[in-house]
Structure formats: structure tokens, C-alpha cells
Write a protein that holds these residues in place. Structure first.
Motif, PDB file in Angstrom:
ATOM      1  N   ALA A 209       0.846  -1.198   0.000  1.00 48.29           N
ATOM      2  CA  ALA A 209       0.000   0.000   0.000  1.00 48.29           C
ATOM      3  C   ALA A 209       0.875   1.240   0.000  1.00 48.29           C
ATOM      4  N   THR A 210       0.242   2.386  -0.212  1.00 47.98           N
ATOM      5  CA  THR A 210       0.936   3.674  -0.160  1.00 47.98           C
ATOM      6  C   THR A 210       0.938   4.191   1.283  1.00 47.98           C
ATOM      7  N   THR A 211       1.681   5.259   1.500  1.00 49.71           N
ATOM      8  CA  THR A 211       1.724   5.855   2.837  1.00 49.71           C
ATOM      9  C   THR A 211       0.334   6.310   3.286  1.00 49.71           C
ATOM     10  N   GLY A 212      -0.394   6.944   2.372  1.00 50.29           N
ATOM     11  CA  GLY A 212      -1.730   7.427   2.717  1.00 50.29           C
ATOM     12  C   GLY A 212      -2.690   6.298   3.023  1.00 50.29           C
ATOM     13  N   GLN A 213      -2.599   5.208   2.273  1.00 53.78           N
ATOM     14  CA  GLN A 213      -3.471   4.064   2.511  1.00 53.78           C
ATOM     15  C   GLN A 213      -3.165   3.403   3.851  1.00 53.78           C
ATOM     16  N   ILE A 214      -1.890   3.275   4.175  1.00 48.09           N
ATOM     17  CA  ILE A 214      -1.494   2.679   5.459  1.00 48.09           C
ATOM     18  C   ILE A 214      -1.943   3.559   6.610  1.00 48.09           C
ATOM     19  N   ASP A 215      -1.750   4.878   6.472  1.00 51.13           N
ATOM     20  CA  ASP A 215      -2.215   5.805   7.509  1.00 51.13           C
ATOM     21  C   ASP A 215      -3.717   5.658   7.739  1.00 51.13           C
ATOM     22  N   GLN A 216      -4.463   5.556   6.649  1.00 53.37           N
ATOM     23  CA  GLN A 216      -5.924   5.471   6.752  1.00 53.37           C
ATOM     24  C   GLN A 216      -6.350   4.206   7.496  1.00 53.37           C
ATOM     25  N   ASP A 223      -8.319   3.922  15.998  1.00 53.09           N
ATOM     26  CA  ASP A 223      -9.120   5.118  16.260  1.00 53.09           C
ATOM     27  C   ASP A 223      -8.206   6.306  16.533  1.00 53.09           C
ATOM     28  N   LEU A 224      -7.433   6.663  15.514  1.00 54.67           N
ATOM     29  CA  LEU A 224      -6.441   7.723  15.613  1.00 54.67           C
ATOM     30  C   LEU A 224      -6.805   8.900  14.718  1.00 54.67           C
ATOM     31  N   ALA A 225      -6.359  10.081  15.109  1.00 57.73           N
ATOM     32  CA  ALA A 225      -6.562  11.265  14.280  1.00 57.73           C
ATOM     33  C   ALA A 225      -5.609  11.274  13.098  1.00 57.73           C
ATOM     34  N   VAL A 226      -4.395  10.763  13.301  1.00 56.31           N
ATOM     35  CA  VAL A 226      -3.394  10.700  12.235  1.00 56.31           C
ATOM     36  C   VAL A 226      -2.707   9.346  12.269  1.00 56.31           C
ATOM     37  N   GLY A 227      -2.215   8.903  11.108  1.00 60.87           N
ATOM     38  CA  GLY A 227      -1.559   7.611  11.008  1.00 60.87           C
ATOM     39  C   GLY A 227      -0.063   7.683  11.243  1.00 60.87           C
ATOM     40  N   PRO A 228       0.630   6.537  11.119  1.00 60.58           N
ATOM     41  CA  PRO A 228       2.057   6.472  11.472  1.00 60.58           C
ATOM     42  C   PRO A 228       2.965   7.344  10.615  1.00 60.58           C
ATOM     43  N   PHE A 229       2.694   7.452   9.314  1.00 59.16           N
ATOM     44  CA  PHE A 229       3.570   8.270   8.467  1.00 59.16           C
ATOM     45  C   PHE A 229       3.404   9.758   8.777  1.00 59.16           C
ATOM     46  N   ALA A 230       2.173  10.174   9.040  1.00 62.11           N
ATOM     47  CA  ALA A 230       1.947  11.571   9.416  1.00 62.11           C
ATOM     48  C   ALA A 230       2.629  11.885  10.740  1.00 62.11           C
ATOM     49  N   MET A 232       5.276  10.305  11.974  1.00 60.60           N
ATOM     50  CA  MET A 232       6.726  10.325  11.746  1.00 60.60           C
ATOM     51  C   MET A 232       7.167  11.654  11.135  1.00 60.60           C
ATOM     52  N   ASN A 233       6.356  12.244  10.285  1.00 56.71           N
ATOM     53  CA  ASN A 233       6.703  13.545   9.705  1.00 56.71           C
ATOM     54  C   ASN A 233       6.697  14.641  10.758  1.00 56.71           C
ATOM     55  N   ILE A 234       5.792  14.516  11.739  1.00 55.32           N
ATOM     56  CA  ILE A 234       5.760  15.496  12.827  1.00 55.32           C
ATOM     57  C   ILE A 234       6.998  15.351  13.705  1.00 55.32           C
ATOM     58  N   VAL A 235       7.315  14.108  14.054  1.00 56.74           N
ATOM     59  CA  VAL A 235       8.478  13.835  14.910  1.00 56.74           C
ATOM     60  C   VAL A 235       9.783  14.070  14.158  1.00 56.74           C
ATOM     61  N   LYS A 236       9.773  13.800  12.858  1.00 52.91           N
ATOM     62  CA  LYS A 236      10.895  13.778  11.918  1.00 52.91           C
ATOM     63  C   LYS A 236      11.391  12.335  11.786  1.00 52.91           C
ATOM     64  N   PRO A 237      11.377  11.800  10.546  1.00 52.09           N
ATOM     65  CA  PRO A 237      11.821  10.427  10.333  1.00 52.09           C
ATOM     66  C   PRO A 237      13.227  10.137  10.852  1.00 52.09           C
ATOM     67  N   SER A 238      14.112  11.128  10.804  1.00 55.02           N
ATOM     68  CA  SER A 238      15.480  10.903  11.304  1.00 55.02           C
ATOM     69  C   SER A 238      15.475  10.626  12.803  1.00 55.02           C
ATOM     70  N   ILE A 239      14.632  11.336  13.537  1.00 54.96           N
ATOM     71  CA  ILE A 239      14.531  11.119  14.982  1.00 54.96           C
ATOM     72  C   ILE A 239      13.838   9.791  15.259  1.00 54.96           C
ATOM     73  N   ALA A 266      18.594  10.170   5.069  1.00 56.39           N
ATOM     74  CA  ALA A 266      18.626  11.254   4.078  1.00 56.39           C
ATOM     75  C   ALA A 266      18.053  12.554   4.643  1.00 56.39           C
ATOM     76  N   GLY A 267      17.428  12.471   5.809  1.00 58.74           N
ATOM     77  CA  GLY A 267      16.824  13.663   6.409  1.00 58.74           C
ATOM     78  C   GLY A 267      15.562  14.106   5.695  1.00 58.74           C
ATOM     79  N   ASN A 268      14.905  13.182   5.015  1.00 53.23           N
ATOM     80  CA  ASN A 268      13.693  13.514   4.267  1.00 53.23           C
ATOM     81  C   ASN A 268      12.432  13.240   5.089  1.00 53.23           C
ATOM     82  N   SER A 269      11.309  13.664   4.537  1.00 55.02           N
ATOM     83  CA  SER A 269      10.000  13.375   5.134  1.00 55.02           C
ATOM     84  C   SER A 269       9.234  12.453   4.194  1.00 55.02           C
ATOM     85  N   TRP A 270       8.215  11.800   4.729  1.00 58.74           N
ATOM     86  CA  TRP A 270       7.391  10.914   3.912  1.00 58.74           C
ATOM     87  C   TRP A 270       6.444  11.732   3.035  1.00 58.74           C
TER      88      TRP A 270
END
Length: 371
Positions: A209-216, A223-230, A232-239, A266-270
């Protein structure tokens, strides 16, 4: 002894949030950072925080002025000698934290309490960096620390019981919910949160699946407001990668996913699509089961190690992570047989034993509603 003054080392996201919480509680608050720019940003952050409370009519102007007036900043580590409680909130790396603790050792009095805000490292691995290891413990705040109510209270191998009591009273006085934990990598909350995000990446790596599909799907299951990829972007994937890596010693299941290493290093975001296309039901069910297994297994592992009581994992999930369906309650709603079936593929893949003793505690010894 009561904590009346706090020194926080590190003016970043976590250190700044801890400082604002202490200021709001009326404590004399010192923040130390090597970068004056970071200290200046913290002052502005504090002003914005208390200005918003004024706008919401939650505090008076006098209370705002008092809170802001309780803050002092410095670039000198020797200033910690004036504090009842010293909290280090620097980068989540064992060498970095040990080096810092050794640097402040000569300034610490026998009456001071020192805490690490580590999210996954063992407290006992740092205690020998200080002259009074019995006065050292872990206080793991969750971001944003000025808002998030939960703090994990972690005793090191030499932490004195009276120090734990004082620290707990301090946390309660600043409006925090305390979750006592055994000194183990990841403690209670990150022990399952990190594998949950890591498994989400493994699912992506497998092309299911895609990141959005997995988050959904994660949002629906837990029963979450946001999924794991979202998240991780808040926390920062590097952290997040660093936190996951700190659990690697626990076994193959806990090792970072390939995609997490690539994005994190790479210091990138999803990249997350706004409108995730629906998946075939069979695929969605498989993903849901993998995500549940990745939460259930580390929770059961931790229970078998007496890291915390089963109810503590739901306390952490609901308070720190906003899970509407926390792990223990979700397992009990599914039943032991179904949970065992959900775990089976993950156990086989990583050659991981089934934590039978923990399953017994969840389903046999502590039926629903008994805690």
C-alpha cells in the motif's frame, strides 16, 4: 524536599516544552543551551504560549508576567548548581548524553536530583557518568511537552526510592500523569510505538500500500486522528529512526525497516497523498493485522519483562498517543485466540517466541474491567 527550581539543558523542542510546563507551574526555571539563538527562540515560544492562554482567558495578565518572569537562560553549564532538579533534554544518543552528564558532574551537589529525558535509552547506562547515581532517574516527557499530559517515571538500577517519590510529586504538581516504568529500552510507550511505525514502513517496503493508505487503515484500527507516516513527519523520520534503532538489541523484529533507514538517513520526510485510494478488502485486512501484531507483540514482550503493568500501556497509548483503541483493550475485545492468530505470521517471520506469560496476564489473570 520539594522541587522549587529546575534547570533544563537543551532549549529545543523537548527542552523548551518542559521549561514552559515548569514556568506555568510557578517554578523557578533555568534553561541552558550552547546556542544563544535557541534560547532566544525559546523566549519567543514561551511568550506565544502564555499569550494564547491570555486570549483563551485561562490565565490573567499578572499570571502571564509571573510565568515569563520565572525563566532565566544561560549558555554556561555551571549554572545547574543552583537547581533542585536538573533535566537533560539533548539529542537522543547515548554518547552525547553521557558526555553531557560527565560535563555537569562537577557542578552537581549531593542534594540535587538529575534526570534524563531519554525516550528509549536505558537510564542505568548513563548513571555511572554522575557522582550520585542514586539521585539519577528518567523523566520521559512526550511532545509537545507543554501540552502532553504523560511522563514516564523510570528508576535506574541505583535510584533511591525517596528520589522517585520526590520526582513523582514534582510531576503531579506540574499537572502531569505519571506512568512508572522499569528501566528497559523504549520503556512502556516507545516500546510499542516505535515498532508500530517501523512495521508501517515495512508494509510500504513490501509494496502492499501507499503511505496514505497505510495511515488510513491505522486510523481506523486504532481510532487515531493521524496515522504512522503523518506522525513520523511530525516527529521527523530521522529522529524516529534513531528511536527505533535504540530498540535493535531486542531482536530482529525491532530492527529498523529498510525504507526507514533510507528516509531517516537522508533527512527527508514521507510523501503522503491527500486522497488515498481504497484497497481491496483482503489487502486492507492483511495490513490491519500486521499493524495490530506490531503493537501487540512489543506490549506483550514488555509485560513479560515487567516493564509496566498491562493497564499502563493503555494509559500511555491514550494519554501520550491519543489511541482511541489502546492495545490491551483492543486485545481483550478480540479475544486470546484471535490475538494469537494475528501474531502468528509476525512471530514466524522474525523467529520470535510467543509471550505466553504476558497473554495469561492480559486474558486470564486480569479479565476486562478488573483493573
Amino acid at each position: 524536599m520539594a522541587i522549587r527550581s529546575v534547570a533544563i539543558i537543551g532549549a529545543g523542542t523537548m527542552g523548551g516544552g518542559i521549561a514552559i510546563g515548569c514556568m506555568a507551574a510557578g517554578l523557578k526555571t533555568l534553561v541552558i543551551d550552547t546556542q544563544q539563538e535557541s534560547l532566544d527562540r525559546l523566549k519567543n515560544r514561551g511568550q506565544r504560549y502564555f499569550d494564547r492562554l491570555i486570549e483563551k482567558e485561562k490565565i490573567t495578565l499578572a499570571e502571564r508576567e509571573s510565568a515569563l518572569g520565572s525563566l532565566t537562560v544561560s549558555t554556561k553549564l555551571l549554572e545547574v548548581q543552583s537547581a533542585d532538579l536538573i533535566i537533560e533534554a539533548v539529542f537522543e544518543d547515548l554518547d552525547v548524553k553521557q558526555s553531557l552528564l560527565r560535563s555537569i558532574a562537577e557542578f552537581i551537589s549531593a542534594d540535587s536530583i538529575v534526570a534524563t529525558n531519554t525516550s528509549a535509552l536505558k537510564v542505568s547506562d548513563m548513571s555511572d557518568s554522575l557522582p550520585y547515581p542514586e539521585r539519577f532517574l528518567g523523566l520521559h516527557y512526550f511532545s509537545p511537552a507543554e501540552h502532553n499530559p504523560l511522563v514516564e517515571l523510570v528508576a535506574g538500577s541505583e535510584t533511591d526510592d525517596d528520589v522517585l517519590r520526590i520526582a513523582q510529586e514534582f510531576l503531579v504538581s506540574t499537572g502531569k500523569t505519571v506512568l512508572p516504568c522499569k528501566d528497559s529500552n523504549g520503556f512502556a510507550v516507545n516500546r510499542f510505538f516505535c515498532p508500530y511505525t517501523n512495521e508501517a514502513v515495512r508494509i510500504l517496503d513490501d509494496g502492499l500500500a501507499t503511505t496514505g493508505q497505510i495511515d488510513q487503515i491505522a486510523q481506523e484500527v486504532f481510532d487515531l486522528a493521524v496515522g504512522p507516516f503523518a506522525v513520523m513527519n511530525i516527529v521527523k523520520p530521522s529522529i524516529n529512526l534513531n528511536a527505533v534503532s535504540n530498540l535493535s538489541s531486542l531482536g530482529a523484529f525491532y530492527s529498523p525497516a529498510v525504507g526507514l533507514r533510507e528516509i531517516g538517513e537522508a533527512g527527508n520526510s514521507w510523501q503522503i497523498e491527500d486522497d488515498a485510494a481504497p484497497l481491496p478488502q483482503k489487502t486492507a485486512d492483511k495490513i490491519a493485522q500486521r499493524l495490530m501484531a506490531a503493537v501487540f507483540l512489543p506490549v506483550l514482550d514488555a509485560i513479560s519483562e515487567d516493564v509496566a503493568a498491562p493497564i499502563a500501556f493503555d494509559l500511555g497509548a491514550t494519554n501520550a498517543l491519543r489511541f482511541g483503541n489502546p492495545p490491551i483493550a483492543l486485545m481483550r475485545s478480540l479475544g486470546r485466540s484471535e490475538v494469537t492468530d494475528i501474531l502468528a505470521p509476525l512471530l514466524e517471520k522474525h523467529d520470535h517466541p510467543l509471550p505466553n506469560s504476558a497473554l495469561a496476564r492480559v486474558f486470564d489473570e486480569m479479565p476486562l474491567g478488573s483493573e
